[in-house]
Structure formats: C-alpha cells, structure tokens
Design a protein around this motif. Sequence first.
Motif, PDB file in Angstrom:
ATOM      1  N   LYS A 108       0.794  -1.225   0.000  1.00 34.21           N
ATOM      2  CA  LYS A 108       0.000   0.000   0.000  1.00 34.21           C
ATOM      3  C   LYS A 108       0.830   1.279   0.000  1.00 34.21           C
ATOM      4  N   VAL A 131      -8.529  -4.521   4.508  1.00 38.24           N
ATOM      5  CA  VAL A 131      -7.856  -3.361   5.091  1.00 38.24           C
ATOM      6  C   VAL A 131      -7.983  -2.172   4.151  1.00 38.24           C
ATOM      7  N   THR A 175      -6.598   1.719   3.591  1.00 38.08           N
ATOM      8  CA  THR A 175      -5.504   2.593   4.014  1.00 38.08           C
ATOM      9  C   THR A 175      -5.658   3.953   3.330  1.00 38.08           C
ATOM     10  N   GLN A 192     -11.142  -3.073   8.245  1.00 38.46           N
ATOM     11  CA  GLN A 192     -10.224  -2.470   9.198  1.00 38.46           C
ATOM     12  C   GLN A 192      -9.514  -1.317   8.498  1.00 38.46           C
ATOM     13  N   GLN A 193      -9.182  -0.281   9.263  1.00 43.77           N
ATOM     14  CA  GLN A 193      -8.462   0.864   8.708  1.00 43.77           C
ATOM     15  C   GLN A 193      -7.135   1.044   9.431  1.00 43.77           C
ATOM     16  N   MET A 194      -6.107   1.398   8.682  1.00 39.54           N
ATOM     17  CA  MET A 194      -4.792   1.700   9.240  1.00 39.54           C
ATOM     18  C   MET A 194      -4.015   2.493   8.205  1.00 39.54           C
ATOM     19  N   SER A 195      -2.853   2.972   8.586  1.00 40.73           N
ATOM     20  CA  SER A 195      -2.031   3.692   7.622  1.00 40.73           C
ATOM     21  C   SER A 195      -1.409   2.710   6.638  1.00 40.73           C
ATOM     22  N   GLU A 210       1.666   2.580   5.783  1.00 41.12           N
ATOM     23  CA  GLU A 210       2.935   2.098   6.325  1.00 41.12           C
ATOM     24  C   GLU A 210       2.713   0.983   7.345  1.00 41.12           C
ATOM     25  N   GLN A 211       1.707   1.145   8.206  1.00 39.03           N
ATOM     26  CA  GLN A 211       1.386   0.077   9.158  1.00 39.03           C
ATOM     27  C   GLN A 211       1.006  -1.198   8.410  1.00 39.03           C
ATOM     28  N   HIS A 212       0.173  -1.066   7.394  1.00 39.12           N
ATOM     29  CA  HIS A 212      -0.241  -2.217   6.601  1.00 39.12           C
ATOM     30  C   HIS A 212       0.963  -2.965   6.055  1.00 39.12           C
ATOM     31  N   HIS A 224       2.975  -4.841   8.736  1.00 36.73           N
ATOM     32  CA  HIS A 224       2.285  -6.038   9.220  1.00 36.73           C
ATOM     33  C   HIS A 224       2.241  -7.136   8.157  1.00 36.73           C
TER      34      HIS A 224
END
Length: 285
Positions: free
Chosen positions: A106, A151, A153, A178-181, A183-185, A188
């Motif tokens: 992402k 996810v 992003t 689910q939502q995240m940045s 970079e986090q995606h 992980h």
Amino acid sequence: MRNDSDAWPRKIGILGVGLLGGSTALAIRRARPDTRVVGLTRNEQNAQQLLDLGVIDQTSSSVESVCESCDVVVVATPVDLIADLVVQAAEFTEPDCLITDVGSTKAQIVNALSKQPKAESKFVAAHPIAGSEKTGASHATATLMEGKVIVLTPGPRTPDPVLQQAVKFWEMTGGMIQQMSAEQHDTHLASVSHVPHLVSALVALLPHPKARPLVGSGWQDITRVAAGDPGMWTAICQENREAILDELDRFAAELVRIREMLDDQQMEALHAWLTKAKQLKQQSI
C-alpha cells in the motif's frame, strides 16, 4: 419504495479480472444483482472466457471505455501497475466515482497518488486478505471475501465521503473492514504474508531430489502458497522491499536461535519455544 442508494453501484469497472478482481465482481453481483460489470482485457480468448464464466457482462480493451459511467472502478492488477492505472481511471471517470484496488502492498501506491490530486480525491487503497495460490478468474468465487479482513488505508487527504463509499462497497463483498495507515499495513503484511511466502518457497526448494518421493501432508501444507504467481510476488517484494528486509532479519535471528538450542542441546528451551509457537497458532484459528 426502494431507496436510490440501494441501487448503488449501478456499474463497476474491473481493471484486471483475475482471482481477486473476478471475486470482487461476483461478490458485488450477489449483493446487487442489477449491477453491470465491465472488465478490461486485451485478449479476445480471455474476454470470451470471462463472459462465459458470467464474471462480467462486457469486456473492453480500453481503460477509457471500461471506466465510462462507472460508480466504482476496482484496480486488480499486480501492485507495480496499480498507481498508473488509478491515474488513468481518474481521468476517465465522473467526479463522484470511487476508485479502489486490491493490492497487497500500500505505501508506495498511496505515496505515488498523493502527487496526483485528481486521482487522490477519488481513491481509497484496499487490500482484501483473501487470496489463494490459485490465479485467474476461473477460480473466482462470490464468497472469497466472506468473513475475511479487508484493510483500507486512506491517505491523509482522502475525502471522508469517498472513504465512506469505500467502506460501503467493500462491506458488500462480505468482508470485515479495518483501517490503518499504508505504512502500518506494509509492516504487518511483511510479517504475516510476504516473508512467509518467501519461506514457503524456500521450503519447496529445500528437499534433496531423492527425498521428494517422501514428502507428506506437512510439507504440502507449508509449501501451498509457494505455488503462487512468481511475477506477482516479485512485484510485491519490490514494492515492500524495506519492510520485508526488516522481517527477514528477524527471521534470520530466530533461525540462529534455533540452531544454538540444537547445537547446545537446550531441549527444554526448544520445547518451550515450540510450545509458544503452538499456542500462538491455536489462538489464531
């Protein structure tokens, strides 16, 4: 009287009608049977197969014609092609069209599109964690994403109405949002998907030729994902290179630790290590 929002999306375009693109189309058809699906393909034989499978209603070899009058465009190509296709789709779609994707990396995509205001205003990056080692629309199913994590992003300037459209769209596939940045995606996914794929490929390469007739279900299980498309996985490794390198360092350190336990005959430590791994696996089932 049916609310007009119940008819959305009336038309979706799929740029890349493979396993994930095809499964997205089938899942939306299940939720909205009247939705029209147009897919991009430049091969007449593939186009006819897609029509015969009932994955899409119409094919086109032109991004512009696929995107015409679409409410949603899904980019489902290898990750290294996604950003360019999102930019193209943004040029050929109406201002209120949602553009999303299915890529398993992402950060580079979101960062590239942050420099493209028109594309950025329509785009929400998405990753349905629902793939398979099998590829192609012939393996697509309407239930592939049922109960699976999807996810999202969004970028720092993603308009909230566009994000809410993306949530609504992906919920129609049966996925759990689910939502995240970005970079986090990517950090992980390097841990739970990208490095495990490389390890699976390594295990597939490991047996001596004379040992191969002896492989059993355990070897088959751990090497299942090694049957994935090498081109797709090369692109993933390129796009998420830094996070994968970090996770490979952690993996290498654990291998050294296992070797030291065996070399020093630390069987109690090895038993504790294996027990911890078993517990974590059981918790994830």
